[in-house]
Write an enzyme that holds these catalytic residues in place. Sequence first.
Site, short mmCIF file in Angstrom:
data_model
loop_
_atom_site.label_atom_id
_atom_site.label_comp_id
_atom_site.label_asym_id
_atom_site.label_seq_id
_atom_site.Cartn_x
_atom_site.Cartn_y
_atom_site.Cartn_z
N GLY A 60 0.81 -1.21 0.00
CA GLY A 60 0.00 0.00 0.00
C GLY A 60 0.85 1.26 0.00
N GLY A 61 0.31 2.29 0.63
CA GLY A 61 1.00 3.57 0.66
C GLY A 61 2.36 3.53 1.31
N ALA B 155 22.87 10.99 -28.59
CA ALA B 155 23.37 10.22 -27.45
C ALA B 155 24.75 10.72 -27.02
CB ALA B 155 23.42 8.74 -27.79
#
Length: 525
Positions: free
Chosen positions: A180-181, A416
Site C-alpha cells: 500500500g501507501g 546520445a
Amino acid sequence: MTALDDKPVGLRRGTVAELRAVRDAVREGPGEKATAAQHAKGKLTARERLSLLFDDGRFTEVEGLRRHRATGFGLEDRRPHTDGVVTGWGRVWGRAVFAYAHDFRIFGGSLGEAHAEKIHKIMDMAATAGAPIVGLCDGAGARIQEGVSALAGYGGIFQRNVRNSGVVPQISVMLGPCAGGAAYSPALTDFVFMVRGTSQMFITGPDVVKAVTGERISQDDLGGADAHAATSGVAHFAYDDEESCLADVRHLLSYLPANNRELPPVQPCADRPDRLTPALYDLVPAEPKHAYDMRGVIEEFVDAGDYFEVHEAWAPNMVCALARLDGHTVGIVANQPASLAGVLDIKGSEKAARFVQMCDSFNIPLVTLVDVPGFLPGVDQEHGGIIRHGAKLLYAYCDATVPRVQLILRKAYGGAYIVMDSRSIGSDLSLAWPGNEIAVMGAEGAAGVVFRREIAAADDPEAAREQYIKEYRDRLMHPYHAAERGLVDDVIDPAETRVRLIDALAVLRTKHVAHPSRKHGNQPQ
C-alpha cells in the site's frame, strides 16, 4: 542528625535495579515464541539486524519505553514498549548513522501514531545532526485499529523523506512485507535494498490484482526482490540473505558523505596513482560493432579494481557504479556494449539520470565512459516517451555542479553523444582514446544520406558507396576531428587512463558552481 541522614536507605539502588529490569524486558521484546516465529520465516529480529548494521553491534536507542495511547479494538489492553519500532543511532565505519527498525513481532511491525512519531523524531535528528538515515523495513503497513492517525503518520514520513532528499543519504532496507501507501517511503529514498524470499513491495497485492484484472500472480513475482531489481527498477540491490544485504549497506555507506555539506570520505590507497593501464589496449576491440564488457574497463583503472555497481540487474545497457580513484569516491556512468550494444533507451536513461542526481547531491565527482551508437529506435520507445526520459538524463547532467570528466572510448553518435556529458552540456574535461568516432551517425548511414544521389547514379553503386563512406570517415570521423574543434580536450593513450583521470579530478576538487536564483527547476517527468 541532619536532614540528609533521614533519606531512605537504598532508594537509588532500587530504582536503578527497576530501570535495568525494564530495559531488559524492552530488549527481550514479546518473548521467545515470537522470536522463534520470526526466525522460522528466515528473518532476523529488529535488534539482530541493528547489531549487524553498526560497528561492534553498538546501538543507542531512543524512545525505547514509548507506548501507544490508542483505545478500542482491544488496543488498550496491548501496550508493549517500543510500539513495534526500534529507533536510535550508532556508528558505521566510525561515523554516526541513524536508523529505525520495524519489529514484526509487535503488531506485525504495523505503523500507528506513536510508532510514526518515533520515526519522525529519528529522521529529524538525522537531518539536524547531518548524518545518514537507514530504515530497516519489516512491517504490515498502517495499523488498521488506529485509522486515520496511522495514515497521517505515513504522511509525516513522506514529508521528511522529501525534505531530507539531497541533504542526508537515505537508505531503505526491505526485510519483510511493504504494501500500500507504505511503499512510497522507500521509493522516495536514495537507495533500496531487498532480500529474496522474504521482502515484497507492492501498492496492491495479488488478491486485489486477481479480483480487479483476473491475473494470478504470487507475492514474489508481483513485488519480490528480483521483480523490483530487474523489472521495475524500484530496488537497487537484491540479496539471498539479510547478513550479506546489511554488509553491503555498510559498504555503500563507506562511499557516501554524511551529508550534502561534506565531501565523501577518503580512504588510504595502496594502488599507485601513477599506475599505467596497458591492459586496456586489448580489452576494447578496435571494431566499433564488436561487443565487450565495460565492467572490465572500470576494473582496470579504479583503485584495486574494486567498484560497487548500482542497479546492476535493471537496464543493463547502462553501468552505474561507485568506485575510488586515489582513495576518493567517484561515480561512474558508462554505456555497456555487452547489452543492446550500449544504446540509450528509456530505462537506461532513467537509471543514469537518477544516479547522476544522487552523485551531484552528495558531492561525488562523475566520470562518464562513452561508447554509444545512439538512442534505441522503435515504436515502443517513441510511444513510451524516450524523448521525455532521455531528457531526464540530459537535465541531470546539465544541472550537476560536481566535477565532471567525459572519456570517449570508441564511438559517440548523434544526440546520445551530447547527452552522455559532452563538452557542450558542461563537462569540465573531455578526453578520448585514439580511434574514437564522434559524429551525427556512423559513416555507413551518413554516406547513404549525404551521397544518396551520387551512389544511385554510379555505374557501380556498391563501390561508390564504399568510396563515399571512406571519404566521410576521413573528413569528419577521424580521431582528432573533435579535438581540432575544441570539443575534446585531449586524445590520450589508454594506458594513461587512470593517471589522467586522477590528475583531472584532483585539480577539479575545489570546483564551485552557483546555480541561478530560482526556487527549483522543472525537470522532465
